[in-house]
Design a protein around this motif. Sequence first.
Motif, PDB file in Angstrom:
ATOM      1  N   ALA A 172       0.837  -1.208   0.000  1.00  0.00           N
ATOM      2  CA  ALA A 172       0.000   0.000   0.000  1.00  0.00           C
ATOM      3  C   ALA A 172       0.866   1.250   0.000  1.00  0.00           C
ATOM      4  N   LEU A 173       1.944   1.213   0.769  1.00  0.00           N
ATOM      5  CA  LEU A 173       2.842   2.362   0.862  1.00  0.00           C
ATOM      6  C   LEU A 173       3.515   2.639  -0.477  1.00  0.00           C
ATOM      7  N   GLU A 174       3.822   1.599  -1.217  1.00  0.00           N
ATOM      8  CA  GLU A 174       4.547   1.755  -2.474  1.00  0.00           C
ATOM      9  C   GLU A 174       3.624   1.830  -3.685  1.00  0.00           C
ATOM     10  N   GLY A 175       2.301   1.730  -3.472  1.00  0.00           N
ATOM     11  CA  GLY A 175       1.365   1.636  -4.577  1.00  0.00           C
ATOM     12  C   GLY A 175       1.037   2.953  -5.261  1.00  0.00           C
ATOM     13  N   ASP A 176       0.572   2.837  -6.500  1.00  0.00           N
ATOM     14  CA  ASP A 176       0.195   4.014  -7.286  1.00  0.00           C
ATOM     15  C   ASP A 176      -1.009   4.735  -6.700  1.00  0.00           C
ATOM     16  N   GLU A 177      -1.918   3.979  -6.079  1.00  0.00           N
ATOM     17  CA  GLU A 177      -3.130   4.589  -5.536  1.00  0.00           C
ATOM     18  C   GLU A 177      -2.784   5.637  -4.483  1.00  0.00           C
ATOM     19  N   LEU A 178      -1.828   5.306  -3.612  1.00  0.00           N
ATOM     20  CA  LEU A 178      -1.423   6.268  -2.588  1.00  0.00           C
ATOM     21  C   LEU A 178      -0.722   7.467  -3.218  1.00  0.00           C
ATOM     22  N   SER A 179       0.084   7.223  -4.240  1.00  0.00           N
ATOM     23  CA  SER A 179       0.746   8.332  -4.946  1.00  0.00           C
ATOM     24  C   SER A 179      -0.271   9.314  -5.500  1.00  0.00           C
ATOM     25  N   LEU A 180      -1.305   8.786  -6.143  1.00  0.00           N
ATOM     26  CA  LEU A 180      -2.331   9.640  -6.740  1.00  0.00           C
ATOM     27  C   LEU A 180      -3.093  10.408  -5.672  1.00  0.00           C
ATOM     28  N   ALA A 181      -3.405   9.735  -4.559  1.00  0.00           N
ATOM     29  CA  ALA A 181      -4.131  10.403  -3.483  1.00  0.00           C
ATOM     30  C   ALA A 181      -3.311  11.541  -2.893  1.00  0.00           C
ATOM     31  N   VAL A 182      -2.033  11.292  -2.647  1.00  0.00           N
ATOM     32  CA  VAL A 182      -1.162  12.314  -2.062  1.00  0.00           C
ATOM     33  C   VAL A 182      -0.991  13.484  -3.012  1.00  0.00           C
ATOM     34  N   ARG A 183      -0.855  13.183  -4.301  1.00  0.00           N
ATOM     35  CA  ARG A 183      -0.710  14.264  -5.286  1.00  0.00           C
ATOM     36  C   ARG A 183      -1.956  15.144  -5.309  1.00  0.00           C
ATOM     37  N   LEU A 184      -3.115  14.533  -5.227  1.00  0.00           N
ATOM     38  CA  LEU A 184      -4.369  15.288  -5.204  1.00  0.00           C
ATOM     39  C   LEU A 184      -4.463  16.152  -3.947  1.00  0.00           C
ATOM     40  N   LEU A 185      -4.115  15.593  -2.823  1.00  0.00           N
ATOM     41  CA  LEU A 185      -4.252  16.303  -1.550  1.00  0.00           C
ATOM     42  C   LEU A 185      -3.180  17.371  -1.362  1.00  0.00           C
ATOM     43  N   ASP A 186      -2.032  17.179  -1.999  1.00  0.00           N
ATOM     44  CA  ASP A 186      -0.906  18.110  -1.865  1.00  0.00           C
ATOM     45  C   ASP A 186      -1.080  19.338  -2.742  1.00  0.00           C
ATOM     46  N   ASP A 187      -2.026  19.330  -3.630  1.00  0.00           N
ATOM     47  CA  ASP A 187      -2.240  20.302  -4.693  1.00  0.00           C
ATOM     48  C   ASP A 187      -1.793  21.717  -4.333  1.00  0.00           C
ATOM     49  N   GLY A 188      -0.672  22.152  -4.915  1.00  0.00           N
ATOM     50  CA  GLY A 188      -0.218  23.527  -4.762  1.00  0.00           C
ATOM     51  C   GLY A 188       0.357  23.875  -3.402  1.00  0.00           C
ATOM     52  N   HIS A 189       0.752  22.897  -2.610  1.00  0.00           N
ATOM     53  CA  HIS A 189       1.262  23.185  -1.267  1.00  0.00           C
ATOM     54  C   HIS A 189       2.690  22.683  -1.100  1.00  0.00           C
ATOM     55  N   GLU A 190       3.561  23.084  -2.006  1.00  0.00           N
ATOM     56  CA  GLU A 190       4.995  22.860  -1.917  1.00  0.00           C
ATOM     57  C   GLU A 190       5.379  21.380  -1.928  1.00  0.00           C
ATOM     58  N   ALA A 191       4.444  20.538  -2.317  1.00  0.00           N
ATOM     59  CA  ALA A 191       4.713  19.101  -2.444  1.00  0.00           C
ATOM     60  C   ALA A 191       5.266  18.484  -1.160  1.00  0.00           C
ATOM     61  N   ARG A 192       4.889  19.015  -0.011  1.00  0.00           N
ATOM     62  CA  ARG A 192       5.431  18.481   1.235  1.00  0.00           C
ATOM     63  C   ARG A 192       4.944  17.062   1.507  1.00  0.00           C
ATOM     64  N   LEU A 193       3.703  16.765   1.154  1.00  0.00           N
ATOM     65  CA  LEU A 193       3.223  15.402   1.340  1.00  0.00           C
ATOM     66  C   LEU A 193       3.920  14.445   0.380  1.00  0.00           C
ATOM     67  N   GLU A 194       4.095  14.865  -0.858  1.00  0.00           N
ATOM     68  CA  GLU A 194       4.784  14.010  -1.819  1.00  0.00           C
ATOM     69  C   GLU A 194       6.218  13.747  -1.381  1.00  0.00           C
ATOM     70  N   ASP A 195       6.886  14.764  -0.873  1.00  0.00           N
ATOM     71  CA  ASP A 195       8.252  14.579  -0.376  1.00  0.00           C
ATOM     72  C   ASP A 195       8.270  13.611   0.803  1.00  0.00           C
ATOM     73  N   GLY A 196       7.281  13.747   1.692  1.00  0.00           N
ATOM     74  CA  GLY A 196       7.210  12.861   2.845  1.00  0.00           C
ATOM     75  C   GLY A 196       6.950  11.424   2.435  1.00  0.00           C
ATOM     76  N   LEU A 197       6.091  11.232   1.435  1.00  0.00           N
ATOM     77  CA  LEU A 197       5.827   9.881   0.942  1.00  0.00           C
ATOM     78  C   LEU A 197       7.089   9.277   0.352  1.00  0.00           C
ATOM     79  N   GLU A 198       7.843  10.062  -0.391  1.00  0.00           N
ATOM     80  CA  GLU A 198       9.075   9.552  -0.980  1.00  0.00           C
ATOM     81  C   GLU A 198      10.083   9.170   0.099  1.00  0.00           C
ATOM     82  N   ARG A 199      10.150   9.921   1.199  1.00  0.00           N
ATOM     83  CA  ARG A 199      11.066   9.565   2.289  1.00  0.00           C
ATOM     84  C   ARG A 199      10.644   8.243   2.942  1.00  0.00           C
ATOM     85  N   MET A 200       9.328   8.047   3.119  1.00  0.00           N
ATOM     86  CA  MET A 200       8.872   6.771   3.670  1.00  0.00           C
ATOM     87  C   MET A 200       9.258   5.624   2.749  1.00  0.00           C
ATOM     88  N   ARG A 201       9.036   5.816   1.466  1.00  0.00           N
ATOM     89  CA  ARG A 201       9.364   4.757   0.513  1.00  0.00           C
ATOM     90  C   ARG A 201      10.863   4.488   0.467  1.00  0.00           C
TER      91      ARG A 201
END
Length: 249
Positions: A33-62
């Motif tokens: 689940a952590l490495e899946g595309d579904e979570l990537s898409l969800a984080v990208r949607l939720l991070d929308d325009g906010h310095e990609a901090r969630l996307e960066d955090g997801l990448e650190r977890m991975r």
Amino acid sequence: MGDRDLLLAARELVYAVIARAYAEEPDAAFVQALEGDELSLAVRLLDDGHEARLEDGLERMRACCRREDGEALSRRLSDYGAEYVRIFIGPGTLSAAPWESAHVAGGRPSAQPTALDVREAYRRAGLLPVRKGQVADDFVGLEFDFMANLAMCASMDCRRGRLAACCERLSQSQAFLQAHLQAWVASLARAIRAHYGDCLYASVTEFASVWVMRDADIVRGMLEGCDSPCLDATEEGRAWRESCWSGPA
């Protein structure tokens, strides 16, 4: 599915993954689940325009889950399990106390007013966390399990066209974020990083601390749209409300 439905579904997924991280030792399904595309898409949607901090955090977890030497998943899971036990179970004193009481009141869980407030929030919402009674009410895993349940209910209510019920769950989420999770998860993240170094749960908790701040903004925006009386004052406003909140026929 409308934009609002997608946003609620994305929230539901992110909370589910975080809650699972703290519920018990990681297993293969959690890593997938952590490495899946579904979570990537969800984080990208939720991070929308906010310095990609969630996307960066997801990448650190991975990054914490990757092993360049091709180490078998079973060995990795054994390491993650040992890390989970060391940080959240013991034996001995836990260096990074995983209870809200320890971070906001400097005390042990259960008898602290903070823990009692958390317990009351569970009761009022009518959503008891899966592990209630097994660990302290203000254990980080229980608090995120509660938020995951609220997110699931809000998403389900929206899909079924139950606007009032969805707004109520969002209001409960907002209150719990402000009174509890926003007050201490960042402190827990710093403690885990300080005592256990660059490990999976340091990254998970840092991601969670960014997420609770971002989600507070998301929920506030949705509640403003839900509660604003001016929406019904014009044809455009009524159309917007209908497009955002219409459920299945």
